[in-house]
Design an enzyme around this catalytic site. Structure first.
Site, PDB file in Angstrom:
ATOM      1  N   LYS A 105       0.824  -1.213   0.000  1.00 32.80           N
ATOM      2  CA  LYS A 105       0.000   0.000   0.000  1.00 32.80           C
ATOM      3  C   LYS A 105       0.863   1.271   0.000  1.00 32.80           C
ATOM      4  CE  LYS A 105      -4.074  -2.114   0.710  1.00 32.80           C
ATOM      5  NZ  LYS A 105      -3.734  -3.561   0.831  1.00 32.80           N
TER       6      LYS A 105
HETATM    7  C1  LIG Z   1      -4.414  -4.707   0.494  1.00 35.76           C
HETATM    8  C2  LIG Z   1      -3.642  -5.940   0.451  1.00 35.76           C
HETATM    9  C3  LIG Z   1      -3.901  -6.932  -0.483  1.00 35.76           C
HETATM   10  C4  LIG Z   1      -5.031  -6.840  -1.467  1.00 35.76           C
HETATM   11  O1  LIG Z   1      -4.835  -5.809  -2.408  1.00 35.76           O
HETATM   12  P1  LIG Z   1      -6.074  -5.237  -3.251  1.00 35.76           P
HETATM   13  O2  LIG Z   1      -5.546  -4.118  -4.038  1.00 35.76           O
HETATM   14  O3  LIG Z   1      -7.084  -4.798  -2.215  1.00 35.76           O
HETATM   15  O4  LIG Z   1      -6.575  -6.351  -4.057  1.00 35.76           O
HETATM   16  C5  LIG Z   1      -3.071  -8.041  -0.510  1.00 35.76           C
HETATM   17  N1  LIG Z   1      -2.058  -8.185   0.364  1.00 35.76           N
HETATM   18  C6  LIG Z   1      -1.784  -7.241   1.297  1.00 35.76           C
HETATM   19  C7  LIG Z   1      -0.662  -7.462   2.236  1.00 35.76           C
HETATM   20  C8  LIG Z   1      -2.560  -6.085   1.372  1.00 35.76           C
HETATM   21  O5  LIG Z   1      -2.273  -5.154   2.290  1.00 35.76           O
END
Ligand SMILES: *Cc1c(COP(=O)(O)O)cnc(C)c1O
Length: 764
Positions: A105
């Protein structure tokens, strides 16, 4: 490039507008009107930030190009080591967790706040933004860091009490920025998310907020400014595979992506549309496998009970970004219809084919096995989210596939350890240390620091209290924060000062009472500075009330009076609606204070060297090496600046002056390099310390204690009484050692570890 709404393709707006709005008024999400082409084979050797600049420029066509590069470079300095790293094991792993909060993120959320701030400024938008974000763990902290003390933007994060890992919880609850609030709510992520969506659609609340010139926005992946930065690492990974001779240029590869809200994998789809040779995009779900079902059958059915898994960031039933893919595969009218069905009955069907996607899922057992198998067979440690993808790659027997590794295993140490068949402790930090012991994988810097962080937010509410909390948060007055400073650093008498992450803050309220205002001006530094600033600009004074909140102890050489002056001037600027020209503020503050060494770092942050000459202030700011930590030793004893001045001699001999000049040049350079030997030698002074240290009772004993510890050096902060101690980054013992010894002395002493503030005064 224009952006249009998935629910109304006639509505076309610019990139800047789309980023500011977050979501379209018709409920749709913004998508680019077309996909620009990008040839990775002509851009194989770019560093990450340059590649990001090239790709993002194709979409953010209304951003100034140089400014965009500057923003990108600034944003990604928060990463530790390589920004995106491909690890070649039996499979290829694209490690996306070397950012500040150890999950992918960070790629978008370190950048989005700076894009948003630029967009607001350049569009002339003055209203305050309130970022309201529901999180399943990773988005929350990444957003809190991204928006850390951002001017004119507040952030409220809601997480489900039972739905996040211990580390995710501590990361969020320990956030100490002044523009943030973190709340945990009863229920799961879908509850948190639907509560937030309800507020976004509640006109009554929105009106109450807009009366206060506040509008809502989101840091969730519905904002196009979150999606676009994620396209870059797909191209980057491809270039890395070519450069590492794993594939030849033009070969097709696949990506397997652990998926929740469908944001990450959608960025892969965008990369494919832009011309990246991608064979398949593989959607990897955990036991909440609504997406798997949808891509197999065309039926989207969210009427399920959300399951709690060891990959909590994917515990989602309604994947927001799927709406974008549906739009690209059909039309706005189809999307409108499907989303209406979804809202009404949490179910819809969709007929089009998705030949570029594959999908699969891993249950809890399979996820755990994938962690163990990867560790024991490939000697590689992965987190539970990555393990979901790994399981599917193995199951399908896929070749030339890159697995997106979305989080550091240390964010989920308990789950990882138990998957490896190791015993686990109740104490998460013990698990982290143990995981390090058996794996040897470096613990991310920020996770290491987390152990000693204070809990700032401890708010637990139930769902129906969210509305009140939002309004309460929005009703806070305007706040100004100014950091503590430590000036007269060693030989840098009257010129060198640094800013510390310890703040005096003030809340401003308009006041009608001119009489009490005038009373205050007589004896309060903040009011005086405020009134003086109005005088300088020849404007009529607007009476105001300051509610001062001081964390900085007074008369201890930590610049508390400088903060009062700066708060007063900034308040005046804000009330007069003047642009915050930091140089202008410095000039006024220096006039009031008499010298710039405290006010410069208080305004600019970092370390500053400054001089005052002919009413002009000359200032340079630089960054201290991360290798040094600061520890303030604060005696329970005030020292007046006047008294500290009186003891200084009227003149100095040449030897002492030359001593200081030569030491000062070495000091500045070694603060930048972090070389401890040089620092130790450089941090000596013959101009003021020999005269002032005498004021501190027990100074001999104190210096002896510091000398016996592993501290690098110390100096008298400002004109005292605080003694600032410099420590090595990895020195864990000295603080406790000094604390223990100080207890045996007769005086009372506080010992506070402090970080450098790089930002300086700001208004929220
Ligand atoms: C948010 C997240 C995901 C999923 O990503 P999306 O964009 O919501 O599909 C997968 N793994 C981790 C560690 C995350 O923080």
């Amino acid at each position: 490039m224009k952006f249009l709404s998935t629910r109304n393709s006639k509505l076309k707006i610019s990139a800047r507008e789309a980023i500011v709005k977050g979501i379209s008024d018709d409920g749709g999400l913004f998508v680019p009107e077309s996909f620009p082409k990008f040839n990775i084979m002509e851009n194989l050797n770019l560093k990450y930030t340059d590649l990001a600049h090239k790709i993002l420029s194709l979409y953010l066509t209304d951003f100034d190009s140089n400014k965009l590069l500057e923003i990108i470079e600034k944003s990604y300095t928060s990463f530790e080591g390589e920004i995106a790293k491909v690890s070649y094991k039996k499979d290829f792993y694209l490690e996306l967790y070397h950012g500040k909060t150890s999950a992918f993120k960070d790629f978008a959320l370190c950048l989005l706040p700076n894009l948003l701030t630029y967009a607001k400024e350049s569009l002339g938008i003055k209203e305050k933004t309130l970022i309201l974000t529901a999180t399943s763990g990773d988005t929350g902290k990444a957003a809190l860091e991204g928006f850390y003390n951002t001017e004119n933007i507040d952030i409220l994060v809601l997480y489900p009490t039972e739905g996040v890992s211990a580390i995710q919880k501590k990361q969020m609850d320990s956030t100490d920025s002044l523009n943030s609030k973190v709340i945990s709510i009863d229920g799961n992520f879908d509850d948190a998310q639907s509560a937030v969506k309800k507020i976004f659609n509640d006109n009554k609340i929105k009106n109450k907020l807009s009366e206060k010139n506040i509008y809502l926005s989101s840091a969730n992946s519905i904002n196009i400014g979150r999606l676009l930065p994620q396209i870059v690492y797909y191209f980057y990974a491809y270039a890395d595979l070519v450069n590492s001779k794993k594939i030849s240029g033009g070969d097709k590869i696949s990506f397997c992506v652990p998926t929740g809200n469908f944001g990450d994998i959608l960025a892969g789809y965008y990369a494919r549309e832009m011309g990246l040779p991608i064979e398949k995009l593989i959607i990897a779900s955990n036991s909440n496998n609504v997406l798997t079902e949808f891509f197999m059958s065309g039926l989207y059915d969210a009427n399920k009970k959300l399951k709690k898994t060891i990959s909590p960031s994917m515990d989602i039933l309604v994947s927001s970004n799927l709406e974008r893919l549906l739009y690209h595969k059909s039309s706005d009218s189809v999307v409108r219809e499907k989303m209406k069905e979804l809202a009404a009955s949490r179910i819809f069907t969709f007929e089009n084919e998705f030949p570029e996607f594959l999908c699969g899922y891993a249950d809890e057992e399979e996820t755990k096995n994938a962690i163990a198998k990867t560790f024991y067979e490939e000697n590689y440690l992965i987190d539970p989210h990555t393990a979901v993808a790994k399981h599917i790659v193995d199951e399908f027997g896929l070749k030339n596939t890159v697995i997106l590794s979305t989080a550091s295993p240390y964010k989920f140490s308990t789950a990882v350890l138990s998957s490896l068949g190791e015993k686990v402790s109740q104490d998460e930090f013990e698990n982290i240390d143990y995981l390090y012991k058996i794996s040897g994988v470096k613990i991310p810097r920020e996770i290491k620091k987390l152990k000693s962080k204070k809990i700032i937010h401890d708010n637990k509410i139930n769902k129906d209290e969210i509305e009140d909390e939002v309004l309460k948060f929005a009703n806070r007055g305007m706040r100004i924060a100014v950091p503590a400073t430590s000036a007269n650093i060693g030989p840098g008498f009257d010129s060198l000062g640094l800013a510390l992450k310890l703040y005096n803050t003030s809340e401003l309220k308009k006041s009608k009472d001119l009489k009490s205002f005038n009373e205050n001006v007589k004896d309060n530094l903040t009011y005086k500075a405020y009134a003086h600033t109005f005088e300088i600009y020849g404007e009529k004074i607007v009476p105001i009330d300051f509610k001062l909140n001081s964390d900085i102890p007074m008369s201890r050489g930590l610049g508390s009076s400088a903060t009062c002056v700066v708060i007063g001037i900034m308040a005046a600027f804000s009330v007069m609606n003047k642009k915050f020209d930091k140089k202008e503020i410095l000039k006024i503050a220096t006039k009031i204070e008499g010298h710039p060494d405290n006010v410069s770092p208080a305004i600019f942050g970092g370390i500053t060297a400054s001089i005052l000459e002919d009413e002009e202030v000359y200032v340079e700011k630089f960054k201290v090496s991360d290798k040094i930590k600061f520890l303030a030793l604060i005696p329970d004893f005030k020292l007046s600046t006047e008294r500290a001045r009186e003891v200084l001699p009227k003149s100095y001999n040449k030897k002492d002056v030359v001593f200081n000049i030569s030491h000062l040049s070495l000091l500045i350079l070694s603060l930048i390099s972090g070389d401890e030997n040089n620092l130790k030698a450089a941090l000596q002074d013959k101009i003021h310390e020999p005269y002032r240290f005498k004021f501190i009772p027990e100074i001999n004993e104190i210096e002896k204690i510091i000398g016996k510890s592993s501290a690098i050096a110390h100096y008298l902060s400002g004109s005292g009484s605080t003694i600032m101690i410099l420590l090595k980054e990895n020195d864990k013992e000295s603080e406790e050692f000094i604390r223990g010894k100080l207890k045996k002395l007769s005086g009372e002493y506080k010992l506070i570890p402090l970080e450098i503030d790089d930002k300086g005064a700001f208004i929220i």
